[in-house]
Design an enzyme around this catalytic site. Structure first.
Site, PDB file in Angstrom:
ATOM      1  N   GLU A 121       0.801  -1.112   0.012  1.00 13.73           N
ATOM      2  CA  GLU A 121       0.077   0.028   0.089  1.00 13.73           C
ATOM      3  C   GLU A 121       1.070   1.411   0.131  1.00 13.73           C
ATOM      4  O   GLU A 121       0.497   2.323   0.468  1.00 13.73           O
ATOM      5  CB  GLU A 121      -1.004   0.031   1.124  1.00 13.73           C
ATOM      6  CG  GLU A 121      -1.905  -1.099   1.182  1.00 13.73           C
ATOM      7  CD  GLU A 121      -3.187  -1.008   2.251  1.00 13.73           C
ATOM      8  OE1 GLU A 121      -3.127  -0.071   3.046  1.00 13.73           O
ATOM      9  OE2 GLU A 121      -4.200  -1.566   1.582  1.00 13.73           O
ATOM     10  N   GLU A 143      -5.015  -8.608   0.591  1.00 12.39           N
ATOM     11  CA  GLU A 143      -5.674  -8.505   1.681  1.00 12.39           C
ATOM     12  C   GLU A 143      -7.342  -8.366   1.872  1.00 12.39           C
ATOM     13  O   GLU A 143      -7.672  -7.611   1.074  1.00 12.39           O
ATOM     14  CB  GLU A 143      -5.177  -7.507   2.684  1.00 12.39           C
ATOM     15  CG  GLU A 143      -3.639  -7.415   3.041  1.00 12.39           C
ATOM     16  CD  GLU A 143      -3.305  -6.353   3.957  1.00 12.39           C
ATOM     17  OE1 GLU A 143      -1.997  -6.270   4.432  1.00 12.39           O
ATOM     18  OE2 GLU A 143      -4.033  -5.280   3.970  1.00 12.39           O
TER      19      GLU A 143
END
Length: 304
Positions: free
Chosen positions: A122, A224
């Site tokens: 991220e 995720e």
């Protein structure tokens, strides 16, 4: 949006393609419940629990040098018959160089255990790099490790869908892309969580395949996703064991059954973690996202 609507829209839009059966994996932390670093025996116990309770044999980690995780986890993975996606944290030069050195050293020793390497987690979502800047890091690692190991990155679904990652997608350097999507952090009711999750993932996967010009050139995973069993309500998203079990069986197992690869976040609760911040700036607990408790007890049925 209802699940059937998402499914119909995804099929109509194309070119998303999945195999007959997807793989289920788990994000795995490198610290014990008290915040100290795990030891080799801890990873051995982790693998035994994951295998027994879920049938999975693949995990992902985030920073290869932190807590000596690559050094410790790969021998345990070899013994247990597990694969590992190693992570490199590129957000500081210190962590990037340390993780890269660990990956180079231990990948060569445990090639059968290293499924792939992600450079960044991220990093685009946090705004720490532009697409071209992160691409340079990926290419640096690929040059150091060699072309026989899958290398890519992991990021939020919207950074793939909105074109932020296009430089990486179109470069030919990314073999593996992990896309994260959390209906909980979007404040969804559990009744809409599966549909929202599918919508996000298919937007990201569709854009990646369109920009890469192929449905098979880049291996795609859900990097995720999950639902907490405890902690704070986030907008309309209510934590709880029943909600988490519903999301797992419908969204996670549904995606796997449909042929897509999914990493669940996460294998075990991590009580040492600080509060997390959602998209609207609200602070929420992130200690109860495990499919199992810190002592490796399953919270609900985990076999898809």
């Amino acid at each position: 949006m209802r699940f059937t609507t998402i499914l119909s829209a995804a099929v109509a839009a194309g070119p998303i393609v999945a195999s007959a059966a997807g793989q289920l994996g788990f994000a795995l932390g490198n610290k014990k419940s008290d915040g100290t670093c795990k030891e080799a025996a801890d990873y051995t116990a982790d693998f035994a629990a994951i295998s027994k309770q879920t049938g999975s044999n693949i995990v992902r980690i985030y920073a290869a040098s932190d807590c000596d995780v690559a050094k410790l986890i790969l021998p345990a993975a070899k013994t247990a018959g597990f694969k590992v996606i190693l992570g490199i944290w590129p957000d500081t030069d210190e962590s990037f160089q340390a993780d890269k050195a660990a990956v180079v050293e231990y990948t060569s020793q445990y090639k059968d255990q290293v499924y792939g390497i992600t450079v960044g987690s991220e990093s685009l979502y946090r705004g720490n790099f532009t697409g071209p800047e992160l691409l340079e890091k990926i290419q640096d690692v690929k040059s150091a490790v060699g072309s026989d190991v899958k290398i890519g990155t992991a990021d939020s679904w919207n950074k793939f869908a909105d074109g932020t990652a296009d430089a990486i997608v179109q470069s030919g350097s990314a073999d593996l892309l992990l896309t994260n999507a959390f209906s909980y952090w979007q404040g969804q009711l559990i009744s809409n969580a599966t549909g929202s999750f599918y919508d996000d993932i298919f937007q990201a996967f569709g854009h990646i395949q369109e920009k890469s010009g192929s449905t098979t050139k880049i291996e795609l995973w859900v990097g995720e996703t999950g639902w907490p069993t405890g902690g704070d309500k986030y907008q309309n998203a209510q934590p709880g064991k029943q909600q988490a079990a519903t999301f797992y069986s419908q969204a996670v197992c549904g995606m796997v059954d449909w042929g897509f690869n999914v990493f669940f976040f996460e294998a075990f609760d991590e009580s040492w973690k600080p509060k997390a911040v959602g998209e609207d700036g609200s602070v929420a607990d992130e200690t109860s996202w495990g499919a199992m408790t810190a002592d490796r007890t399953p919270k609900y049925t985990l076999k898809c």
